[in-house]
Design a protein around this motif. Structure first.
Motif, mmCIF file in Angstrom:
data_model
loop_
_atom_site.group_PDB
_atom_site.id
_atom_site.type_symbol
_atom_site.label_atom_id
_atom_site.label_comp_id
_atom_site.label_asym_id
_atom_site.label_seq_id
_atom_site.Cartn_x
_atom_site.Cartn_y
_atom_site.Cartn_z
ATOM 1 N N HIS A 1 -5.648 2.575 4.398
ATOM 2 C CA HIS A 1 -4.233 2.783 4.722
ATOM 3 C C HIS A 1 -3.824 4.241 4.468
ATOM 4 C CE1 HIS A 1 0.131 2.187 4.698
ATOM 5 N NE2 HIS A 1 0.146 2.847 3.560
ATOM 6 N N PHE B 1 -6.560 -0.305 0.705
ATOM 7 C CA PHE B 1 -5.607 0.719 0.295
ATOM 8 C C PHE B 1 -6.030 2.111 0.779
ATOM 9 C CE2 PHE B 1 -4.674 3.926 -3.071
ATOM 10 C CZ PHE B 1 -3.340 4.129 -2.739
ATOM 11 N N LYS C 1 0.821 -1.215 0.000
ATOM 12 C CA LYS C 1 0.000 0.000 0.000
ATOM 13 C C LYS C 1 0.854 1.265 0.000
ATOM 14 C CE LYS C 1 -3.389 -2.613 2.664
ATOM 15 N NZ LYS C 1 -2.428 -3.711 2.936
#
Length: 870
Positions: free
Chosen positions: A693, A690, A643
């Motif tokens: 994150h 993602f 990520k």
């Protein structure tokens, strides 16, 4: 002229000279009693027709195989055909012909055999040769140099000086010059330079130069025979008498040598003549005759130190005694250490000074320096691998630790070693040069060349000597380093690296198990530290051997089909997006997607030239991350992608991306990213992970193309869309739900750092509404067991998950009221567990939501707790 020419001419001359008696003998024994009785018939026709076919086939095969036709074959065939033509047309013979074509005679067919060589040679002119576009010969045959232009060690000046000394020497007896040096130091090359200098100075032909190589012979007697045969042939043009006299003298010596030579060794040590009177007379006679030709004879003897001890002694005896003629000059190349050991083996006293009695002067060749080896390898590699010139020059720069000239750090001691190493390196490197980095491949092959057992240990038992703890992304993946011998004893010592290579596990193994000396351990250590030193990681290319994905490439000559070629990856990336997708699917079948992932990690914005290229790569990464694969450990799962690496690749810090690809238009770039995110496919797991994150507590809107609210909207959309299409609880539901929160790190009243999280607006209501679709499974999830359930009676307690209040309802009271007020008509399917769960919940509430002892009757609850037993 070879002996075959001599025999052919002798046979032809005798045939011409004695033609009539030979012809009469042939007529009386073959023609009249045998051949004259034969009548032509179809059987004989068939036999000779088959013979003709074999002859034609032989010519064809010679043509296809481009068989070599020597001059002697031409000569012999020409003579044979000429003789047959003479007999056929000019002698009174009645030749029998084929029954169906009398003009073609049976013997004509046999004479065609002699046309095979001329026809093969003529037809070879029409053979289409393949044009060679480049020279692919990368091997060194270790041939010595022949001219000053090849003198990489700059020794020609010394060759000129010795040539002057030979020409100026005026002694009345045989003299010897010794050229000494260790194995591989270039003695043969130096002899060639010396011969060139002598040829240059020998303008008036005062010297006769003879080469003698004793290594071509086996045993003492063949050496003596070959030596005098060589002298005979070389001196014959100057005197037939010398030729005959040498023959007689050598025969006498060989007769003596058939006795036990070892018995006379000590007599010879006195360097006096231990011969019978007739041998001494033969020597003196030959010596006088040799002086009469008024020329000095220089005899070069090479490969002297490849002989057995008794053979070496025989050569010394030839130089000093049996062939020590007054006008002879011997130039002998040898390894003095080997010579001394050989003489010592023969029990000769004081062997160190023995050679001083044989050679007037010994010229020791200075060993090749590390700097010279370095320059030779560098220039050779650049000439063989021109497209890697910059990488090679960079490695061989002044800062290269392996090639520091003040220490013998490189385990190549002379040019012969260097040539042999290059023979094993160049072709292997050419096959794989785009898949590895030069420095790592060079060092590993250096290790293979000089310390093969260490190379094999790294290949077969890398896990014993190398450690790849931890995952590192953005620069190639998991990395290897040398294991510290202490790191497995105490985890607290893991970060303490050894100061000396010998303290690594491999270093200790070399000393304790393989009995290496400390000098060789130090040499191996220099290579190993350059390959795997931990502090050098940040400067490593993604193709380095330290990365687990590359390690296997360095141990084979060619890439196998299941490997990912660097060229193949770059070619795929340069095509359109649909082609990239097809290629990714192909790589999935080949099971090389892990290699693709690491290669994607290395992509750099600076190396991308256009907006189209950038956008197709971003789309390719998202497509790649959502490929579903199956593994023995994880089962079916999505490949995913690091990520942080992706975040950096699509962040717009300092407007780097928009300025380069979008002419500063931030909205256009934002629309592109949003189009990818909004058009992703269910279950949206990678995209959701993602984005969650991205908005962690380090999120800075100035560093990313999307704002926090835009990210929250997309994450909420993922959850809503999935819940709308799903009817039962799954791990995907929880993953999408938990991604709809932000985590912040704050200081509490005690000034301690604590992490807090907040769910986005409306997402809890979305999940609560979804609970109605699969209530019983949600209630099962809210049962929480002890960590080591089943270990003891006290570990069998169960409680209500605090996630109910912390993540979904905000409090246990709100949850209880919701569950009590729930109208079962609103449920997608009837509940079988609600009443029992409320009973369990009430008991936990009475215990202030500590764990309690409760026996469930609902079978799925019983199964769940059973599965949680330790």
């Amino acid at each position: 002229m070879s002996k075959y020419y001599k025999i052919t001419f002798l046979f032809t001359g005798l045939l011409i000279l004695f033609y009539k008696p030979i012809k009469k003998l042939y007529d009386d024994t073959i023609i009249n009693p045998v051949l004259s009785k034969i009548e032509p018939n179809l059987v004989i026709d068939l036999i000779f027709a088959i013979a003709l076919l074999f002859i034609v086939r032989k010519v064809y095969l010679n043509f296809v195989n481009r068989s070599y036709v020597s001059g002697h074959q031409w000569l012999f065939s020409s003579i044979a055909i000429s003789f047959y033509v003479f007999i056929r047309f000019y002698q009174n013979y009645n030749f029998f012909g084929f029954t169906f074509f009398d003009s073609l005679k049976y013997l004509d067919i046999l004479s065609f055999y002699f046309l095979i060589s001329p026809l093969s040679s003529i037809l070879s002119v029409f053979y289409k040769k393949k044009k060679t576009t480049e020279n692919n010969d990368h091997l060194f045959d270790d041939s010595p140099i022949d001219s000053e232009n090849e003198d990489a060690l700059d020794r020609n000046y010394k060759a000129k000086r010795i040539a002057d000394e030979i020409f100026q020497s005026k002694t009345n007896e045989a003299i010897g010059f010794g050229i000494t040096g260790e194995w591989g130091s270039g003695k043969t090359s130096f002899l060639n330079l010396l011969k060139k200098e002598i040829e240059t100075k020998n303008s008036e032909n005062d010297f006769i130069v003879i080469d003698f190589n004793p290594w071509r012979n086996l045993g003492v007697e063949p050496i003596i025979q070959d030596f005098f045969d060589t002298i005979q042939q070389s001196l014959r043009p100057y005197s037939e008498d010398v030729y005959r006299e040498i023959k007689e003298y050598s025969n006498s010596l060989l007769n003596i040598s058939k006795s036990n030579i070892a018995d006379s060794l000590k007599e010879i040590l006195g360097l006096g003549f231990a011969f019978k009177k007739n041998i001494s007379s033969d020597f003196n006679s030959l010596n006088s005759l040799l002086k009469s030709i008024d020329k000095r004879v220089i005899i070069f003897i090479d490969d002297f130190d490849r002989l057995q001890a008794n053979e070496i002694f025989e050569i010394l005896k030839l130089i000093r005694n049996t062939a020590g003629f007054d006008n002879f000059v011997y130039v002998v190349a040898f390894d003095k250490v080997y010579l001394n050991e050989s003489l010592e083996h023969l029990n000769i006293p004081n062997p160190q000074s023995f050679s001083e009695k044989i050679f007037l002067k010994e010229e020791h060749l200075i060993p090749v320096t590390q700097s010279q080896i370095k320059e030779f390898i560098k220039s050779t590699l650049i000439s063989k691998v021109e497209d890697k010139k910059e990488e090679i020059e960079s490695y061989f720069g002044d800062n290269s630790l392996i090639f520091r000239t003040e220490h013998n750090d490189i385990p190549l001691n002379h040019l012969r070693d260097a040539k042999r190493f290059l023979n094993s390196f160049v072709n292997d490197y050419l096959q794989i040069k785009d898949e590895v980095i030069f420095e790592d491949f060079f060092l590993l092959k250096l290790l293979k060349f000089k310390f093969y057992d260490i190379y094999i240990l790294l290949f077969l038992h890398k896990d014993k000597f190398l450690n790849n703890r931890g995952q590192y992304y953005g620069n190639g993946g998991s990395r290897y380093h040398l294991k510290n011998r202490y790191e497995n004893d105490n985890n607290s010592n893991f970060g303490i690296r050894f100061k000396e290579y010998k303290n690594s596990i491999l270093g200790k193994f070399m000393l304790d198990q393989l009995n290496y000396n400390e000098e060789d351990v130090l040499k191996v250590g220099k290579i190993m530290n350059k390959l795997f030193e931990i502090n050098d990681y940040q400067r490593r290319s993604h193709l380095s051997i330290v990365f687990e994905k590359n390690y296997h490439k360095y141990f084979k000559d060619n890439l196998k089909t299941e490997d990912l070629s660097e060229v193949e990856f770059n070619n795929a990336l340069s095509s359109d997006f649909e082609t990239i997708k097809s290629k990714l699917d192909e790589w999935k079948k080949k099971k090389v997607l892990d290699l693709v992932k690491y290669r994607f990690y290395e992509l750099n914005i600076d190396e991308i030239n256009s907006k189209d290229d950038y956008e197709k790569i971003v789309k390719a990464i998202f497509y790649f991350a959502n490929i579903e694969v199956n593994s023995s450990y994880y089962g079916f799962h999505f490949l995913g992608y690091d990520k942080t690496t992706l975040q950096n690749f699509i962040s717009n810090r300092d407007n780097k991306i928009t300025d380069k690809f979008y002419d500063g238009n931030i909205q256009e770039f934002k629309d592109f990213i949003l189009s990818i995110l909004n058009n992703s496919s269910s279950p949206y797991l990678f995209e959701s992970d993602f984005l969650n994150h991205v908005i962690d507590d380090n999120f800075n809107e100035e560093h990313f193309i999307l704002s926090e609210n835009e990210i929250k909207d997309v994450l909420t959309k993922y959850l809503r869309d999935y819940l709308n299409t799903s009817n039962e609880l799954s791990n995907k539901v929880w993953a999408l739900f938990h991604n709809c929160k932000t985590i912040k790190t704050e200081l509490n009243e005690q000034h301690q750092r604590v992490r807090t999280f907040n769910y986005f607006d409306d997402v809890q209501e979305l999940l609560i509404e979804f609970m109605k679709k699969d209530l019983d499974n949600f209630l099962l999830n809210f049962i929480e067991a002890m960590p080591f359930r089943g270990s003891s009676q006290g570990d069998n307690l169960v409680g209500v998950s605090h996630g109910i209040k912390n993540n979904i309802f905000g409090s246990f009271e709100v949850f209880e009221n919701w569950l009590n007020d729930l109208n079962e008509d609103d449920l997608a399917k009837p509940t079988l567990f609600k009443e029992e769960f409320l009973e369990f919940f009430t008991k936990c509430k009475e215990a202030e939501f500590n764990k309690v002892d409760f026996d469930f009757k609902f079978q799925p609850a019983i199964d769940k707790l059973k599965s949680l037993e330790h």
